[in-house]
Design a protein around this motif. Structure first.
Motif, PDB file in Angstrom:
ATOM      1  N   THR A  23       3.647   4.471   7.565  1.00 56.94           N
ATOM      2  CA  THR A  23       3.217   3.247   8.252  1.00 56.94           C
ATOM      3  C   THR A  23       2.165   3.563   9.302  1.00 56.94           C
ATOM      4  N   GLN A  71      -1.054   3.833   7.576  1.00 59.82           N
ATOM      5  CA  GLN A  71      -1.511   2.497   7.185  1.00 59.82           C
ATOM      6  C   GLN A  71      -2.052   1.732   8.383  1.00 59.82           C
ATOM      7  N   PRO A 105       0.816  -1.227   0.000  1.00 58.47           N
ATOM      8  CA  PRO A 105       0.000   0.000   0.000  1.00 58.47           C
ATOM      9  C   PRO A 105       0.846   1.272   0.000  1.00 58.47           C
ATOM     10  N   ARG A 106       1.959   1.263   0.747  1.00 57.79           N
ATOM     11  CA  ARG A 106       2.821   2.449   0.766  1.00 57.79           C
ATOM     12  C   ARG A 106       3.515   2.635  -0.579  1.00 57.79           C
TER      13      ARG A 106
END
Length: 712
Positions: A660, A663, A434-435
């Protein structure tokens, strides 16, 4: 236990009295009644021993570090709990005479100035903190083990002993006497592999990472000298948290350490370790459980003059119940047994207010065992820490959010088998895809259009447009790939601006810039007529000096993978960088988690942006001079955006950790600004800081939260 010939009156700043200054955990406050003064004798510069200066500065920094930490734990609070110890009868160490050196002829360590030798007669009855300090300073072997059951206050006793040792050192007016008193430094044993590093090598490395005094060129060597000459004593905590075989290897490796040692461990693990390896000459003392009368007195001192009926009932039960014995099974009374350690006493006072029904703990049907009482207090610790209190600001986070976050953190640490929470390792706790996708999209959208517009303006044809789009997509993917690299555990690259901007690196950068710029001024006029103006040559070579400054210091990772600027940023350049590291530090301090975070999110982020500007400055003026200004500006903007994205968006540990945090917010419900939450939890005494690392305040809290980390 004081030597008859020693000073009878405590010096200024010295701690006296058999007092445990408050519970071991879960309290907040800023009261502090212990002041350590470090007296430095001013002498002619030629007469100052560099190691004396380094030891005095280390003492100042360690004192400031643990004064703050003790204040957060409220170990220096008035109305203290007494701490008592006795020589342990467990099979942990050898004979007492082997530690005191009586009859051996020659002691390994002489008594510290102002203290007498420790003898069997003085050890017979145990004592409190003053006697513990006298034992630490007078023990011939220089090896002291602090053992006891969980949550009895071993680490807190070690912290107070450290502060007493610093106060004793500060009271030595004569430099010669002060040089004979080692500076106590408390470290955790996590991360040491005795098969690869000796105790001295490992300790020197830890000192060089956790104290800026030992950063840079010669810093590790100075730390090693202090250790080898016995001018530093190590207080080592967390032996019980190390795997069994490794514990034995550590103890064996500590046998030959040339400095004084205080080793802290749970009694059970210490006994198991002694079956594999014993620390030669060590004396084991056992921290005694808190007496019920002392617990009752401490609680009453913090209550109104007329306590509620519930509190009177509880303290009255404490005064009548038998307390736990020093060894053997717990006493019959569950309340007295549960409140035998400072941890539970602190939790009790935090969880229950002045008018709360604290007498519910007397219900043996609900709380039949000490463990039931302790678990009940642990389960309410987070809620109590985040409860709104009159006169205090509203907590930033709800108790529900805080508990959910701390349960997740505790479970992850338990899964990794560690107590150390390194914020720069957080990117490895989640999937990096996702990052990567987010960084890829941002890079293409923000950095791609200037390059595509530039290519189209030069060659306005469909193939060039397609190539421009594909190049932007490919460049964005290249930037995003660096995100995956930071998902692996990374070493800390630097902790302060002086790590990067050392006198040597600045001189090297300026020298490289002037050398290259002057060389071009001399060579180019021979090849071009007319040649570029001199000011332009010095302008476009300025980025070369900037890159030289970074690659010779600890900022080399900032420009890695940046075209034309990244030469020398690889591992093969490490020895060169060591040669340019600074010889000394002006602003010495202990490095905490927030210090490192602010450095990475501030200075290193700015230097990453500056790297993009440097590359633009390197390319843009040359293109503008050779072609036309607008094209040079477009080249400069494109280079700046892509270089900045590479070094800032994807190459910064703090940015990776912040991403992070976002996320984890969507996946686990944790706060978006996770590092700010960690620092807030430390201020509320749920976490503590050991160098740049966070830990849960107590292992029992981490264990309990990890066990309760179940889906809601």
């Amino acid at each position: 236990m004081n030597d008859p010939g020693a000073e009878s009156t405590p010096a200024s700043g010295e701690v006296s009295g058999n007092d445990f200054h408050g519970p071991t955990a879960f309290q907040v406050g800023d009261h502090n009644n212990q002041h350590i003064h470090h007296h430095v004798t001013h002498a002619a510069p030629t007469a100052v021993d560099p190691l004396d200066a380094a030891a005095d500065e280390l003492a100042r920094v360690v004192g400031a570090q643990w004064q703050e930490e003790a204040g957060l734990r409220r170990l220096l609070e008035p109305a203290p709990l007494p701490v008592r110890w006795r020589v342990s009868e467990r099979k942990v160490a050898g004979r007492v005479v082997g530690a005191t050196g009586e009859g051996a002829g020659r002691a390994r360590f002489g008594p510290l100035p102002g203290l007498g030798p420790a003898t069997r007669d003085r050890l017979r009855d145990g004592g409190g903190l003053p006697e513990l300090h006298a034992l630490y300073g007078g023990l011939a072997s220089g090896r002291l083990l602090l053992v006891g059951p969980p949550a009895v206050g071993k680490t807190a006793a070690a912290v107070l002993l450290l502060l007493d040792a610093l106060a004793h050192r500060a009271a030595r007016a004569a430099p010669a006497d002060r040089a004979r008193v080692p500076v106590p430094v408390l470290l955790s044993l996590d991360g040491w592999n005795p098969g690869e590093d000796t105790a001295t090598d490992w300790a020197a490395d830890r000192l060089s990472r956790e104290y800026t005094l030992f950063h840079g060129k010669g810093g590790r060597a100075r730390a090693r000298q202090l250790l080898e000459q016995g001018r530093v004593s190590l207080f080592l905590d967390g032996l019980d948290e190390v795997a069994g075989r490794l514990r034995g290897a550590m103890v064996s490796a500590l046998e030959t350490a040339p400095f004084r040692l205080v080793l802290v461990s749970r009694a059970r693990e210490a006994v198991l370790t002694a079956k594999r390896a014993r620390l030669g000459g060590a004396l084991a003392v056992e921290i005694q459980p808190v007496r019920p009368a002392d617990a009752a007195g401490y609680l009453l001192n913090r209550l109104p003059a007329e306590p509620s009926t519930a509190w009177r009932a509880l303290t009255g039960r404490l005064l009548t119940e038998p307390g736990p014995p020093a060894a053997g099974p717990p006493a019959a009374g569950p309340l007295a047994a549960a409140l035998a350690g400072p941890l539970a006493i602190a939790l009790l006072r935090d969880v229950y207010g002045d008018d709360d029904p604290v007498d519910e703990l007397l219900d043996t049907a609900r709380f039949p065992t000490p463990a039931a009482i302790e678990n009940h207090l642990l389960d309410h610790a987070v809620v109590a820490a985040y409860a709104r209190r009159p006169g205090h600001p509203r907590p930033r986070y709800s108790a529900r959010t805080a508990e959910r976050t701390l349960r997740y953190l505790a479970a992850r640490l338990a899964e990794d088998g560690t107590r150390d929470l390194r914020w720069w390792h957080l990117p490895g706790w989640t999937g990096h895809r996702p990052r990567m996708i987010a960084v890829w999209i941002v890079s293409v959208v923000v950095c791609g259009p200037p390059g595509m517009v530039m290519a189209w303006s030069l060659y306005p044809t469909p193939p060039v447009g397609v190539i421009g789009v594909l190049s932007a997509i490919g460049g964005g993917y290249g930037v995003a790939r660096r995100v995956a690299e930071l998902s692996e555990p990374q070493p800390l690259s630097s902790a302060g601006w002086r790590d990067i901007f050392t006198p040597e690196t600045v001189r090297s950068g300026i020298g490289q810039w002037l050398f290259v710029g002057t060389g071009l001024c001399l060579v180019l006029p021979l090849a071009f007529d007319p040649g570029p103006p001199i000011w332009l040559l010095y302008l476009v070579t300025l980025p070369i000096g900037f890159s030289e400054l970074l690659v010779t210091g600890r900022g080399h990772k900032i420009i890695s993978s940046t075209p034309l600027l990244s030469a020398g940023s690889g591992r093969r350049y490490d020895k060169v960088r060591e040669g340019f590291a600074r010889p000394q530090v002006v602003d010495t301090r202990s490095v905490g988690p927030v210090d490192v975070w602010r450095h990475h999110i501030g200075l290193r982020l700015f230097l990453g942006l500056l790297t993009g500007f440097a590359l633009a400055l390197y390319i843009g003026p040359i293109v503008a001079w050779g072609q036309y200004p607008l094209l040079g500006a477009m080249f400069a903007l494109t280079a700046a955006l892509w270089a900045g994205a590479t070094s800032v968006l994807a190459g910064n540990l703090a940015v990776a950790t912040a991403l992070t945090g976002v996320q984890l917010h969507f996946e686990e419900g944790t706060p978006v600004r996770l590092v700010r939450f960690l620092e807030d939890a430390r201020r509320r005494n749920l976490l503590r800081a050991t160098g740049p690392v966070y830990q849960f305040r107590h292992a029992r809290l981490q264990e309990r939260l990890a066990a309760r980390n179940v889906p809601e």
